[in-house]
Design a protein around this motif. Sequence first.
Motif, PDB file in Angstrom:
ATOM      1  N   UNK A 155      -6.611  13.889  -2.707  1.00 41.87           N
ATOM      2  CA  UNK A 155      -7.068  13.278  -2.678  1.00 41.87           C
ATOM      3  C   UNK A 155      -6.312  12.303  -4.456  1.00 41.87           C
ATOM      4  N   UNK A 156      -6.253  11.155  -4.621  1.00 44.17           N
ATOM      5  CA  UNK A 156      -6.195  10.161  -5.937  1.00 44.17           C
ATOM      6  C   UNK A 156      -6.455   8.619  -5.461  1.00 44.17           C
ATOM      7  N   UNK A 157      -7.808   8.335  -5.203  1.00 46.62           N
ATOM      8  CA  UNK A 157      -7.999   7.110  -4.942  1.00 46.62           C
ATOM      9  C   UNK A 157      -7.660   5.756  -6.604  1.00 46.62           C
ATOM     10  N   UNK A 158      -8.100   6.941  -7.779  1.00 43.45           N
ATOM     11  CA  UNK A 158      -8.457   6.541  -8.646  1.00 43.45           C
ATOM     12  C   UNK A 158      -8.154   7.286  -9.456  1.00 43.45           C
ATOM     13  N   UNK A 159      -7.398   6.261 -10.049  1.00 38.65           N
ATOM     14  CA  UNK A 159      -7.363   7.359 -11.668  1.00 38.65           C
ATOM     15  C   UNK A 159      -8.084   8.756 -12.692  1.00 38.65           C
ATOM     16  N   UNK A 160      -9.488   8.221 -12.227  1.00 39.83           N
ATOM     17  CA  UNK A 160      -9.712   9.360 -13.735  1.00 39.83           C
ATOM     18  C   UNK A 160     -10.011  10.749 -12.623  1.00 39.83           C
ATOM     19  N   UNK A 161     -10.275  10.832 -11.133  1.00 38.35           N
ATOM     20  CA  UNK A 161     -10.890  11.472 -10.206  1.00 38.35           C
ATOM     21  C   UNK A 161      -9.814  12.384  -9.251  1.00 38.35           C
ATOM     22  N   UNK A 162      -9.965  13.656  -9.001  1.00 39.23           N
ATOM     23  CA  UNK A 162      -9.034  13.813  -8.202  1.00 39.23           C
ATOM     24  C   UNK A 162     -10.017  15.386  -7.386  1.00 39.23           C
ATOM     25  N   UNK A 163     -10.381  14.721  -6.865  1.00 41.75           N
ATOM     26  CA  UNK A 163     -11.170  16.265  -5.648  1.00 41.75           C
ATOM     27  C   UNK A 163     -10.287  17.124  -4.751  1.00 41.75           C
ATOM     28  N   UNK A 164     -10.992  18.231  -4.691  1.00 38.19           N
ATOM     29  CA  UNK A 164     -10.214  19.280  -4.663  1.00 38.19           C
ATOM     30  C   UNK A 164     -11.181  19.334  -3.110  1.00 38.19           C
ATOM     31  N   UNK A 165     -10.524  19.512  -1.619  1.00 37.19           N
ATOM     32  CA  UNK A 165     -10.562  19.663  -0.522  1.00 37.19           C
ATOM     33  C   UNK A 165     -10.538  21.114   0.369  1.00 37.19           C
ATOM     34  N   UNK A 166     -11.248  21.980   0.857  1.00 34.61           N
ATOM     35  CA  UNK A 166     -11.386  22.617   1.653  1.00 34.61           C
ATOM     36  C   UNK A 166     -11.636  23.075   2.522  1.00 34.61           C
ATOM     37  N   UNK A 167     -11.280  22.459   4.222  1.00 29.11           N
ATOM     38  CA  UNK A 167     -11.596  22.232   5.296  1.00 29.11           C
ATOM     39  C   UNK A 167     -12.330  22.631   5.944  1.00 29.11           C
ATOM     40  N   UNK A 168     -11.288  24.408   5.778  1.00 28.56           N
ATOM     41  CA  UNK A 168     -12.075  24.987   6.717  1.00 28.56           C
ATOM     42  C   UNK A 168     -11.686  26.386   5.315  1.00 28.56           C
ATOM     43  N   UNK A 169     -13.279  26.407   4.741  1.00 20.63           N
ATOM     44  CA  UNK A 169     -12.742  27.560   3.974  1.00 20.63           C
ATOM     45  C   UNK A 169     -12.368  28.943   4.151  1.00 20.63           C
ATOM     46  N   UNK A 170     -12.427  30.414   3.166  1.00 20.44           N
ATOM     47  CA  UNK A 170     -12.000  31.557   4.375  1.00 20.44           C
ATOM     48  C   UNK A 170     -11.974  31.777   2.600  1.00 20.44           C
ATOM     49  N   UNK A 171     -12.234  33.296   3.274  1.00 19.71           N
ATOM     50  CA  UNK A 171     -12.636  34.093   1.876  1.00 19.71           C
ATOM     51  C   UNK A 171     -11.355  34.628   1.337  1.00 19.71           C
ATOM     52  N   UNK A 172      -9.957  34.840   1.456  1.00 19.28           N
ATOM     53  CA  UNK A 172      -9.113  34.264   0.852  1.00 19.28           C
ATOM     54  C   UNK A 172      -8.808  33.558  -0.100  1.00 19.28           C
ATOM     55  N   UNK A 173      -9.397  32.839  -0.254  1.00 19.99           N
ATOM     56  CA  UNK A 173      -9.927  31.424  -0.369  1.00 19.99           C
ATOM     57  C   UNK A 173     -10.797  31.558  -2.246  1.00 19.99           C
TER      58      UNK A 173
END
Lengths: 114, 112
Positions: B67-85
């Motif tokens: 998501x990019x709600x602010x210019x300075x921040x860009x979080x990466x979300x893993x909703x259901x991580x798996x070992x191949x990540x």
Amino acid sequence: TQLLEQSPQFLSIQEGENLTVYCNSSSVFSSLQWYRQEPGEGPVLLVTVVTGGEVKKLKRLTFQFGDARKDSSLHITAAQPGDTGLYLCAGPAAGGTSYGKLTFGQGTILTVHP
Amino acid sequence: EAQVTQNPRYLITVTGKKLTVTCSQNMNHEYMSWYRQDPGLGLRQIYYSMNVEVTDKGDVPEGYKVSRKEKRNFPLILESPSPNQTSLYFCASSSGRLYEQYFGPGTRLTVT
């Protein structure tokens, strides 16, 4: 998808030797970038080449962009142990719906022995 | 000091447990991007953002959200991580048309 192929993947040389790393593609790139990455850190930009045939020098490193803008090379003269690292080439997509995509080569791991 | 910061730097988690890796830049860059780095595969782009509220898929977006709600921040979300990540993740930002990337220090993620 535009691909960048780097060669060689591994390079192990003695201090003082010269070396060349190649970055090739079948696609035309508007520009190509070279990065160096050291263990435990993020890549750091070394140079960007923009014009076909362009040559840029950074101390003992010489970067060249191919005339057709499909390839680039990095030449290091008299390599030193401090040059050891992972070298990556990268280029932005040609545009259209892929505007903003960046493609990286798989990298060349260079080890310079004292 | 101009920089891109990522947190956490190291993370070990279990399959299926949602996680977020934060990324912040203080250079007022419009463009931000996430990459994963795996041995022999170089850096592969996951998602990128040309500006606030504008995000696009890179080459390997499956299993990730951004998501990019602010210019300075860009979080990466893993909703259901798996070992191949399991991988080394880098956030980067860029200011100009050449997309020259300024990278963060990386986040080493292990999913068991």
